[in-house]
Write a protein that holds these residues in place. Sequence first.
Motif, mmCIF file in Angstrom:
data_model
loop_
_atom_site.group_PDB
_atom_site.id
_atom_site.type_symbol
_atom_site.label_atom_id
_atom_site.label_comp_id
_atom_site.label_asym_id
_atom_site.label_seq_id
_atom_site.Cartn_x
_atom_site.Cartn_y
_atom_site.Cartn_z
ATOM 1 N N THR A 43 0.809 -1.217 0.000
ATOM 2 C CA THR A 43 0.000 0.000 0.000
ATOM 3 C C THR A 43 0.844 1.269 0.000
ATOM 4 O O THR A 43 0.318 2.367 -0.145
ATOM 5 C CB THR A 43 -0.944 0.040 1.223
ATOM 6 O OG1 THR A 43 -0.168 -0.022 2.415
ATOM 7 C CG2 THR A 43 -1.948 -1.094 1.170
ATOM 8 N N GLY A 44 2.150 1.119 0.198
ATOM 9 C CA GLY A 44 3.036 2.274 0.167
ATOM 10 C C GLY A 44 3.221 2.968 1.499
ATOM 11 O O GLY A 44 3.956 3.956 1.578
ATOM 12 N N ILE A 45 2.614 2.481 2.560
ATOM 13 C CA ILE A 45 2.763 3.132 3.863
ATOM 14 C C ILE A 45 4.189 2.982 4.399
ATOM 15 O O ILE A 45 4.671 3.828 5.159
ATOM 16 C CB ILE A 45 1.723 2.616 4.890
ATOM 17 C CG1 ILE A 45 1.719 3.522 6.128
ATOM 18 C CG2 ILE A 45 1.975 1.182 5.266
ATOM 19 C CD1 ILE A 45 0.647 3.181 7.129
ATOM 20 N N THR A 46 4.885 1.943 3.979
ATOM 21 C CA THR A 46 6.240 1.694 4.468
ATOM 22 C C THR A 46 7.156 2.880 4.217
ATOM 23 O O THR A 46 8.016 3.191 5.035
ATOM 24 C CB THR A 46 6.820 0.419 3.823
ATOM 25 O OG1 THR A 46 5.954 -0.669 4.132
ATOM 26 C CG2 THR A 46 8.203 0.107 4.349
ATOM 27 N N LYS A 47 6.961 3.581 3.104
ATOM 28 C CA LYS A 47 7.843 4.712 2.796
ATOM 29 C C LYS A 47 7.691 5.850 3.797
ATOM 30 O O LYS A 47 8.533 6.740 3.862
ATOM 31 C CB LYS A 47 7.627 5.206 1.365
ATOM 32 C CG LYS A 47 6.283 5.828 1.092
ATOM 33 C CD LYS A 47 6.146 6.191 -0.376
ATOM 34 C CE LYS A 47 4.750 6.668 -0.690
ATOM 35 N NZ LYS A 47 4.564 6.921 -2.110
ATOM 36 N N PHE A 48 6.636 5.847 4.586
ATOM 37 C CA PHE A 48 6.438 6.865 5.609
ATOM 38 C C PHE A 48 6.891 6.383 6.988
ATOM 39 O O PHE A 48 6.716 7.075 7.977
ATOM 40 C CB PHE A 48 4.977 7.302 5.668
ATOM 41 C CG PHE A 48 4.511 7.902 4.375
ATOM 42 C CD1 PHE A 48 4.947 9.155 3.984
ATOM 43 C CD2 PHE A 48 3.665 7.205 3.532
ATOM 44 C CE1 PHE A 48 4.544 9.710 2.781
ATOM 45 C CE2 PHE A 48 3.247 7.758 2.329
ATOM 46 C CZ PHE A 48 3.690 9.008 1.955
ATOM 47 N N LEU A 49 7.458 5.192 7.015
ATOM 48 C CA LEU A 49 7.930 4.603 8.261
ATOM 49 C C LEU A 49 9.420 4.307 8.123
ATOM 50 O O LEU A 49 9.860 3.809 7.106
ATOM 51 C CB LEU A 49 7.183 3.289 8.542
ATOM 52 C CG LEU A 49 5.659 3.368 8.607
ATOM 53 C CD1 LEU A 49 5.064 1.969 8.631
ATOM 54 C CD2 LEU A 49 5.206 4.147 9.813
ATOM 55 N N SER A 50 10.189 4.641 9.145
ATOM 56 C CA SER A 50 11.602 4.259 9.129
ATOM 57 C C SER A 50 11.760 2.993 9.947
ATOM 58 O O SER A 50 11.073 2.789 10.941
ATOM 59 C CB SER A 50 12.482 5.381 9.679
ATOM 60 O OG SER A 50 12.170 5.638 11.018
ATOM 61 N N VAL A 51 12.654 2.141 9.514
ATOM 62 C CA VAL A 51 12.852 0.854 10.176
ATOM 63 C C VAL A 51 13.898 1.004 11.273
ATOM 64 O O VAL A 51 14.947 1.585 11.065
ATOM 65 C CB VAL A 51 13.291 -0.214 9.156
ATOM 66 C CG1 VAL A 51 13.578 -1.526 9.864
ATOM 67 C CG2 VAL A 51 12.228 -0.382 8.090
ATOM 68 N N GLU A 52 13.573 0.493 12.428
ATOM 69 C CA GLU A 52 14.458 0.508 13.586
ATOM 70 C C GLU A 52 14.726 -0.934 13.964
ATOM 71 O O GLU A 52 13.838 -1.639 14.406
ATOM 72 C CB GLU A 52 13.747 1.242 14.728
ATOM 73 C CG GLU A 52 14.620 1.724 15.842
ATOM 74 C CD GLU A 52 13.792 2.518 16.815
ATOM 75 O OE1 GLU A 52 13.239 1.912 17.746
ATOM 76 O OE2 GLU A 52 13.670 3.740 16.628
ATOM 77 N N GLY A 53 15.930 -1.414 13.731
ATOM 78 C CA GLY A 53 16.239 -2.814 14.014
ATOM 79 C C GLY A 53 15.706 -3.704 12.918
ATOM 80 O O GLY A 53 15.676 -3.340 11.749
#
Length: 116
Positions: free
Chosen positions: A95-105
């Motif tokens: 859905t593309g929401i990942t691009k608005f989330l930064s990955v931590e670990g």
Amino acid sequence: MDRKKFNVQTKETENSTILYMKGELDLAMAVYFRSVLEPLIDSPKSIVLNLKELAYIDSTGMGILIFILKARNERKLPFTIQEVPAKIQKLFDLTGITKFLSVEGDPQTTVKADGM
């Protein structure tokens, strides 16, 4: 197929409010989920959604997540999603929401809001 009842358990710590989501978040549970999140929008504490036991989320549930993500970002307040199941992460990616989330670990474990 048995539907898994959706519920949210809340745990307060000194610096955060952790919401443990369980079951299926769909249109039928959207009002309940939103009623749990809306009072927390202006909280200075970090909001943490733990998705470990979330079995399913539909577009309505995704919309609520996007709403809270935007609201918290506008207020420059912390919002984190933890323990994202692989199938939910795949939906975030599609859905593309990942691009608005930064990955931590580990990307399957914790994603943190990164400005929408």
